[in-house]
Write an enzyme that holds these catalytic residues in place. Structure first.
Site, short mmCIF file in Angstrom:
data_model
loop_
_atom_site.label_atom_id
_atom_site.label_comp_id
_atom_site.label_asym_id
_atom_site.label_seq_id
_atom_site.Cartn_x
_atom_site.Cartn_y
_atom_site.Cartn_z
N ARG A 170 0.85 -1.16 0.20
CA ARG A 170 0.02 -0.01 -0.09
C ARG A 170 0.79 1.12 -0.02
O ARG A 170 0.51 2.23 -0.54
CB ARG A 170 -0.90 -0.11 1.16
N LYS A 221 -7.74 7.00 -3.27
CA LYS A 221 -7.12 5.98 -2.87
C LYS A 221 -6.12 6.30 -1.88
O LYS A 221 -6.33 7.01 -1.01
CB LYS A 221 -6.53 5.23 -4.05
N GLU A 274 -15.71 6.93 6.00
CA GLU A 274 -15.12 6.40 7.17
C GLU A 274 -14.80 7.62 8.00
O GLU A 274 -15.39 8.75 8.00
CB GLU A 274 -13.63 5.96 6.38
N1 PLP Z 1 -8.79 4.66 7.24
C1 PLP Z 1 -8.03 5.67 7.55
C2 PLP Z 1 -8.16 7.11 7.17
C3 PLP Z 1 -6.81 5.15 8.18
O1 PLP Z 1 -5.78 5.98 8.52
C4 PLP Z 1 -6.42 3.97 8.76
C5 PLP Z 1 -5.43 3.54 9.51
O2 PLP Z 1 -4.32 3.14 8.87
C6 PLP Z 1 -7.51 3.10 8.35
C7 PLP Z 1 -8.56 3.60 7.66
C8 PLP Z 1 -7.44 1.73 8.58
O3 PLP Z 1 -6.31 1.05 7.88
P1 PLP Z 1 -5.57 -0.25 8.42
O4 PLP Z 1 -6.50 -1.33 8.82
O5 PLP Z 1 -4.68 -0.75 7.38
O6 PLP Z 1 -4.71 0.11 9.64
#
Ligand code: PLP
Ligand code: COI
Length: 342
Positions: free
Chosen positions: A82, A184, A220
């Site tokens: 990522r 993204k 989110e």
């Molecule tokens: N959404 C945002 C904006 C984030 O900063 C994060 C944290 O990394 C996530 C979602 C959750 O992603 P992950 O499960 O890869 O930590």
């Protein structure tokens, strides 16, 4: 190895400097060999691209102590990939995947005394990032970068731990309707700070972003994806091109389907569907799964049937299975756990 004298059970989500960090610099089209260093400070030119045009990308992952006393990380190659996508979106060079994994191993091993013990409720949070260190004054990518990875022991992201939180839906968007700035992996986190501070100063724990074009669909929060449970026990996760593709959420989808036999729907979720759901949670590396008890919008208050006292029953099963895998209590799918030889 003797552990640091830290009150692990009372850690919040805050920066605690540790002994070592890993640094590699990019110049003349290539990354140098990289090394562990002890200096937590960064000295850069006043005109560095990160300071002028915020050219920076970061990741977040955790190291855990398992029941057997091993130190492991969870799917770190997903973060490596990522970060490559995010860097490309921001016109930055890729940090090679193998080098990313090696840096993770080196920093965790060197700071093993800061990895919280099994059962303490705390974990070691890893923050790898790349920033533009070279000077730019015209709007263009820098020619020099630094990859840095530091670690910090953390407790729960939200103060109440596993207590359900309350989220507001403020009028503040994170981005322009076209998705500028956070398509993204190119999220612009500074744009989410105002909505977050608004939520806190108005007595809420977080802010829910809706899609900025129509304010109709759930996106989110500033640091986690949403996960809903329907009254008939299905898992629903919002689909959108302008949210971060959470590794925790993608892992929970597999856990729900393969370990718990649940049906999962990954689809756009309209805000007005929320009152039909039985449970709600926020998922992410930092948030793990934090239960959401209530969502407050301008003209509506939705309290999920799971209530304000405890995590809903399906959210709890997802939580227990995921954290069980991370702590070596439940067998992990192939390749999810990377053991670090300490
Ligand atoms: N959404 C945002 C904006 C984030 O900063 C994060 C944290 O990394 C996530 C979602 C959750 O992603 P992950 O499960 O890869 O930590
Ligand atoms: C994470 O969960 O790793 C995040 O990046 C969330 C937040 C601390 C920004």
């Amino acid at each position: 190895m003797e552990k640091q004298n830290i009150d692990w059970g009372n850690l919040g989500f805050a920066y605690v400097p540790t002994t070592y960090r890993y640094v590699s610099n990019y110049k003349d089209g290539k990354w140098d060999d990289g090394a562990l260093i002890t200096d937590p400070n960064v000295t850069i030119n006043e005109c560095a691209g990160v300071l002028q045009y915020c050219q920076q990308v970061f990741e977040g992952l955790k190291a855990y102590t398992t029941k057997d006393g091993d130190i492991v990380t969870f799917r770190p190659y997903m973060n490596a990939e990522r970060m490559i996508d995010g860097a490309a979106r921001l016109e930055m060079p890729s940090f090679p995947k193998e080098r990313f994994l090696d840096a993770v191993d080196q920093v965790v091993r060197a700071n093993a005394d800061f990895v919280p013990p099994y059962g303490s409720g705390a974990t070691l949070y890893l923050r790898p990032y790349i920033f533009a260190s070279g000077p730019v004054i015209g709007v263009k990518p820098s020619k020099e970068y630094q990859f840095r990875l530091f670690v910090t022991p953390v407790g729960p992201y939200f103060k109440g731990g596993a207590k359900p939180i309350t989220i507001c839906v403020s009028e503040f968007d994170r981005s322009a309707p076209a998705g500028t700035g956070h398509i993204k992996a190119g999220l612009n986190y500074a744009m989410s700070l105002h909505a977050h501070e608004y939520a806190l100063t108005h007595g809420f724990d977080e802010n829910m972003f809706l899609d900025p074009a129509t304010h109709t669909f759930v996106e989110e929060t500033g640091g986690a994806n949403f996960l809903f449970i329907t009254k008939d026990g299905k898992v629903v996760t919002p689909k959108s091109d302008s949210i971060l593709p959470s590794i925790t959420r993608r892992s929970l989808v597999e856990v729900a389907e393969k370990y718990l036999g649940l049906t999962v729907e990954h689809r756009p979720v309209r805000f007005d569907e929320l009152e039909d759901f039985a449970e709600c949670g926020l998922c992410g590396t930092a948030a793990v799964i934090s239960p959401v008890g209530r969502v407050v919008a301008k003209d509506k208050v939705i309290t999920f049937p799971a209530g304000m006292e405890e995590m809903g029953p399906i959210t709890k099963k997802l939580y227990d299975t995921l954290t069980g895998i991370q702590q070596g209590l439940i067998e992990a799918p192939e390749g999810w756990i990377r053991k670090i030889d300490c």
